[in-house]
Write an enzyme that holds these catalytic residues in place. Structure first.
Site, PDB file in Angstrom:
ATOM      1  N   GLU A 101       1.054  -1.210   0.050  1.00 28.50           N
ATOM      2  CA  GLU A 101      -0.055   0.001   0.164  1.00 28.50           C
ATOM      3  C   GLU A 101       1.006   1.238   0.126  1.00 28.50           C
ATOM      4  OE1 GLU A 101      -2.296   2.816   2.909  1.00 28.50           O
ATOM      5  OE2 GLU A 101      -2.373   0.755   3.602  1.00 28.50           O
ATOM      6  N   CYS A 136      -1.611   8.732   3.469  1.00 27.02           N
ATOM      7  CA  CYS A 136      -1.464   7.936   1.934  1.00 27.02           C
ATOM      8  C   CYS A 136      -2.975   8.195   1.104  1.00 27.02           C
ATOM      9  CB  CYS A 136      -1.409   6.373   2.219  1.00 27.02           C
ATOM     10  SG  CYS A 136      -2.868   5.726   3.292  1.00 27.02           S
TER      11      CYS A 136
END
Length: 692
Positions: A255, A294
């Site tokens: 990720e 993120c």
């Protein structure tokens, strides 16, 4: 300087020396240091596999779920200390809430998944496959816990959530974890793990914590392990390309930080509520966690005719954001996690300045409340403007991991979609529009390059969790630059830690293995009606064969009159020439009702509390007047239900379970007697009804 200890192989242990010094992001004060030098990583992983793994795999999904719920409640009771330490990372109270209680919320969410799994250590996946003409050979799939360790290498921005959202899933699956947080904020992770270990809720070996460098950790993995990484794409790809990972085909979920986008729909003009919603969402995503997410918005796409108005509105709202010490009243944005992060973000901003213009913010001239600007890791919101996004492409490849975003114009929704795709894969994008056609066009065009898409309008804005909030019941991840991985997603996330295996055999054998009755398996005929049995007295395969009932034309007429269902096939005087039927056909729902009359024992009170649903109801052949139908009624599956307090006596708990029954409707006068089937669900008492 005091070294913050790791928890490995059942003990709190310090590494050799001091690899990394840790500092308060607001005051610059030293907190301690971390080191993993001298650790035997192969031993750490093997300890998880042999100690934690064995214990977890013996537990059922329901036991694991209750374990997660107990842990969540325990951490909530201790959350005050986590908020105090979280402030050292530069987080405001609302930032800390997302990290701490958002992380604990993941435990609750995964605990609730137990109701979707059997009370077994393994899971039966999907429906059986019929592999033979006579039904004596079938196939199915089971999913068992992997016999390795989940290794989670986490980023600095969410030291609690980043750990809990991952371990909740692997623990639910029955797999132990080794957590390696980013050193920068690992002191907060350590405080939470310290409480988890002290609670003794998890079996020993289920959770280990490595602070410091992860040097040889990846070198010690086996094909049974699972590795997850959250952080920069470059570091993630370096780890993923480790020969040990590729040679052993170790599952690796990456990720990576991505250049997430938000689009203002062309219909969201300044006179619509969506315009204000858009501006609020952009500013919130720029300033929450000081942009260190993120999922934060890095690219802002706006209809070209609205660029000036949007710029003015975002700038005005950013101007109300007070930066400083989160403990000071009125501070809305804290600091970055460390001086190193300030340096890195500054460098990226300077790169972006070569191809686009800052229209709000100054890296050097900004005010800080309650702290020293040059001692703490402070950085101001920076808003760029790029009027040529198809030509000046740096914005689509360079990410400043802080409160930094860029406005860009588009002409059509097709242009907005193409601009979104220039980011080469994102965790999330959003479109704010009052127009469903516009939303549909964007979603279908952009979905291939986004792991999640939020469609925001006035109707859902009040309850929306927002652009930047991954949710435990939805998949989190994204293609391309975002890492190409997937985690969370409710049951989907748990299955990443399970091995799916196809099994083949006779229905009776597959029933024994899966503990789910398969059609065609041998049942156990009962002398006593199954509705007279308590939950713990029943077994999968227990079976009742009922007496037969003749279906008459009068039955069909009366059901039509009672229900109002006068479809032509149910009427005697229909001309059936050219239809699928030969004569008057019984209603399918009448057959189901007649079935209940055959299998329900209604003469006296019994342990069955209620019937609360029918699944998979199918009618496979027409039933005509004169047919004689009986029922094969079989215990298909048993699932315990959570205990519920009695209203008049909260100390007494009602214990009960859900029993799923296969109802097979059989026409005695045909070669292939099955005319319909269904699964009914009953709630059944346990024999021991009290638990003080």
């Amino acid at each position: 300087m005091q070294q913050i200890k790791s928890y490995i192989c059942g003990e709190w242990k310090s590494g050799e020396g001091s690899e990394t010094e840790l500092h308060n992001a607001i005051t610059g004060e030293k907190i301690g240091s971390v080191s993993s030098k001298g650790f035997d990583f192969a031993e750490i992983l093997n300890y998880g596999r042999t100690t934690g793994g064995k214990k977890l795999r013996k537990m059922t999904f329901h036991e694991r779920g209750r374990m997660l719920k107990a842990l969540a409640l325990y951490l909530l009771d201790n959350k005050k200390k986590y908020y105090e330490v979280s402030a050292w990372t530069g987080a405001t109270k609302s930032d800390s809430w997302v990290d701490i209680e958002g992380g604990i919320g993941n435990l609750f969410a995964n605990a609730s998944l137990r109701r979707q799994f059997p009370d077994l250590p393994y899971y039966v996946d999907g429906d059986p496959a019929m592999l033979s003409k006579n039904g004596t050979f079938i196939g199915h799939h089971i999913m068992v816990p992997k016999e390795g360790v989940a290794i989670h290498i986490n980023a600095f921005n969410f030291p609690v959530w980043g750990m809990l959202e991952k371990v909740a899933v692997n623990l639910m699956a029955g797999v132990p974890a080794v957590v390696k947080p980013s050193s920068v904020t690992s002191y907060l992770t350590q405080v939470v793990v310290e409480d988890i270990i002290a609670s003794k809720i998890l079996p020993e070996g289920s959770l280990q914590l490595v602070l410091g460098s992860a040097r040889e950790l990846i070198d010690s993995v086996t094909s049974s392990d699972i590795v997850t990484f959250t952080g920069s794409a470059s570091t993630g790809l370096k780890l993923k390309s480790n020969p040990v990972i590729t040679q052993n085909n170790v599952p690796f979920n990456l990720e990576a930080d991505s250049l997430n986008a938000i689009v203002l729909g062309k219909k969201a003009t300044p006179d619509t509520p969506e315009f204000a919603i858009f501006v609020k969402e952009v500013v919130r995503e720029m300033t929450t966690k000081a942009g260190q997410k993120c999922t934060a918005i890095r690219r802002i796409f706006v209809p070209e005719e609205l660029m000036d108005e949007v710029q003015a509105a975002i700038s005005a709202r950013l101007a109300t954001t007070t930066i400083g010490d989160p403990s000071v009243e009125g501070v809305r944005m804290g600091s970055l996690a460390s001086p190193d992060q300030v340096k890195e973000v500054r460098e990226k901003v300077e790169e972006l300045m070569k191809s686009q213009k800052i229209v709000y913010g100054d890296m050097d001239e900004f005010d800080v409340t309650g702290a020293e600007k040059h001692i703490g890791a402070f950085f101001p919101p920076i808003l760029f403007r790029n009027d040529s996004p198809f030509e000046k492409l740096d914005v689509h490849s360079i990410e400043a991991f802080g409160p930094v975003s860029t406005m860009m114009p588009y002409k059509t929704i097709e242009d907005a979609i193409e601009l979104t795709k220039l980011g080469k894969g994102s965790l999330v994008s959003s479109i704010v529009t009052p127009c469903n056609d516009e939303a549909t066009q964007y979603v279908l065009g952009a979905a291939c390059m986004n792991g999640r898409i939020l469609v925001l309008n006035e109707e859902c804005a009040r309850e929306s969790t927002g652009h930047g909030s991954p949710l435990p019941l939805l998949a989190h991840g994204g293609p391309g630059r975002a890492g190409g991985g997937e985690e969370m997603g409710g049951m989907r996330g748990v299955m990443h830690y399970l091995q799916r295996t196809a099994i083949q055999g006779h229905p009776t054998t597959i029933t024994a293995i899966t503990q789910v009755y398969q059609q065609g398996a041998k049942g156990t005929e009962l002398d006593e009606h199954p509705f007279k049995k308590y939950y713990e007295e029943l077994n999968v395969g227990d079976q009742l064969i009922t007496e037969a009932r003749e279906i008459t034309a009068d039955d069909i007429d009366q059901f039509a009159a009672l229900s109002g269902d006068n479809f032509y096939a149910h009427k005697r005087d229909t001309d059936f020439t050219g239809t699928m039927f030969d004569e008057q056909v019984a209603h399918g729902y009448f057959l189901m009702s007649a079935s209940a009359g055959l299998f329900v024992d209604s003469y006296e009170m019994n342990p069955v509390l209620l019937n609360y649903g029918i699944d998979n109801l199918r009618f496979t052949k027409p039933v005509y007047a004169g047919s004689k139908m009986h029922i094969r009624f079989t215990c298909k599956e048993m699932v315990p239900n959570d205990t519920t307090p009695k209203e008049d006596d909260p100390k007494t708990l009602i214990k009960r379970g859900i029993v799923k029954w296969l109802v097979e409707m059989l026409d005695e006068d045909t070669e292939e007697p099955l005319v319909g089937f269904a699964t009914i669900l009953t709630m059944v008492k346990l024999k021991d009804q009290s638990e003080k």
